[in-house]
Design a protein around this motif. Structure first.
Motif, short mmCIF file in Angstrom:
data_model
loop_
_atom_site.label_atom_id
_atom_site.label_comp_id
_atom_site.label_asym_id
_atom_site.label_seq_id
_atom_site.Cartn_x
_atom_site.Cartn_y
_atom_site.Cartn_z
N UNK A 154 -31.95 0.27 22.55
CA UNK A 154 -32.31 0.14 21.14
C UNK A 154 -31.44 -0.90 20.46
N UNK A 155 -31.98 -1.45 19.37
CA UNK A 155 -31.25 -2.44 18.59
C UNK A 155 -31.34 -2.04 17.12
N UNK A 156 -30.21 -2.14 16.41
CA UNK A 156 -30.12 -1.64 15.04
C UNK A 156 -29.33 -2.63 14.19
N UNK A 157 -29.64 -2.68 12.90
CA UNK A 157 -28.91 -3.54 11.98
C UNK A 157 -28.40 -2.72 10.80
N UNK A 158 -27.31 -3.17 10.24
CA UNK A 158 -26.74 -2.52 9.07
C UNK A 158 -25.99 -3.54 8.23
N UNK A 159 -25.97 -3.33 6.93
CA UNK A 159 -25.21 -4.20 6.03
C UNK A 159 -23.73 -3.84 6.11
N UNK A 160 -22.89 -4.85 6.13
CA UNK A 160 -21.44 -4.68 6.21
C UNK A 160 -20.81 -5.26 4.96
N UNK A 161 -19.97 -4.47 4.32
CA UNK A 161 -19.21 -4.93 3.15
C UNK A 161 -17.83 -5.38 3.61
N UNK A 162 -17.20 -6.25 2.85
CA UNK A 162 -15.85 -6.65 3.23
C UNK A 162 -14.91 -5.46 3.10
N UNK A 163 -13.89 -5.43 3.96
CA UNK A 163 -12.97 -4.30 4.01
C UNK A 163 -13.07 -3.60 5.35
N UNK A 164 -12.71 -2.32 5.35
CA UNK A 164 -12.74 -1.51 6.56
C UNK A 164 -13.94 -0.57 6.47
N UNK A 165 -14.66 -0.43 7.57
CA UNK A 165 -15.81 0.45 7.59
C UNK A 165 -16.09 0.99 8.97
N UNK A 166 -17.03 1.93 9.04
CA UNK A 166 -17.41 2.54 10.31
C UNK A 166 -18.91 2.77 10.34
N UNK A 167 -19.50 2.47 11.48
CA UNK A 167 -20.93 2.66 11.68
C UNK A 167 -21.10 3.73 12.76
N UNK A 168 -21.67 4.90 12.42
CA UNK A 168 -21.87 5.93 13.44
C UNK A 168 -23.04 5.57 14.35
N UNK A 169 -22.85 5.80 15.65
CA UNK A 169 -23.89 5.52 16.64
C UNK A 169 -24.13 6.82 17.42
N UNK A 170 -25.31 7.41 17.23
CA UNK A 170 -25.67 8.67 17.88
C UNK A 170 -26.12 8.40 19.31
N UNK A 171 -25.44 9.02 20.27
CA UNK A 171 -25.78 8.85 21.69
C UNK A 171 -26.29 10.16 22.31
N UNK A 172 -26.60 11.15 21.49
CA UNK A 172 -27.02 12.46 21.99
C UNK A 172 -28.25 12.41 22.89
N UNK A 173 -29.16 11.51 22.64
CA UNK A 173 -30.40 11.45 23.42
C UNK A 173 -30.23 10.75 24.76
#
Length: 103
Positions: free
Chosen positions: A59-78
Motif C-alpha cells: 500500500x501507498x499513503x500520503x499525509x501532510x507534514x507540518x514543520x517541527x516534530x511529528x509522528x505518523x501511525x502505520x497500522x500493520x495489524x492486517x
C-alpha cells in the motif's frame, strides 16, 4: 546453543537525511504498528509505501507534514509476520526502512 533465547530489541532506526530533517521508525520489531517519526524545518507532503520482502506493493499513503516534530501511525495489524520495507518520501528525499512484523 543451550536452548536459551536471548531477545534482541531494535528500538528504532533513525536517519538524519540532511540538516533540518530526520526520520526514525519505532518500534522495530513490532507486532501491531509502527510510527514514522520526523523532525523537519519544512512543510510538505510525505508519502510512505509498504512493500513485502520480495518487493510486492502492499500500500501507498500520503499525509501532510507540518514543520517541527511529528509522528505518523502505520497500522500493520492486517499483515502476516515477516519482513517488510517502508519507503518514506518527503520532498526530494527518499529512505527505506526494514521492519520486522512479529506475531
Amino acid at each position: 546453543l543451550d536452548g536459551a533465547q536471548t531477545p534482541t530489541n531494535v528500538a528504532e532506526a533513525m536517519l538524519v537525511l540532511e540538516k533540518g530533517f530526520s526520520l526514525w521508525i519505532y518500534p522495530n520489531p513490532t507486532s501491531e504498528s509502527v510510527q514514522i517519526n520526523y523532525q523537519t524545518d519544512e512543510e510538505g507532503v510525505m508519502t510512505y509505501t509498504i512493500y513485502d520482502a520480495i518487493g510486492k506493493l502492499i500500500g501507498s499513503f500520503t499525509t501532510d507534514v507540518k514543520n517541527g516534530v511529528g509522528a505518523i501511525p502505520v497500522d500493520l495489524n492486517q499483515l502476516t509476520a515477516g519482513n517488510y520495507n517502508i519507503q518514506v518520501q518527503f520532498r526530494d528525499k527518499t529512505q527505506t526502512f526494514k521492519i520486522l512484523k512479529i506475531k
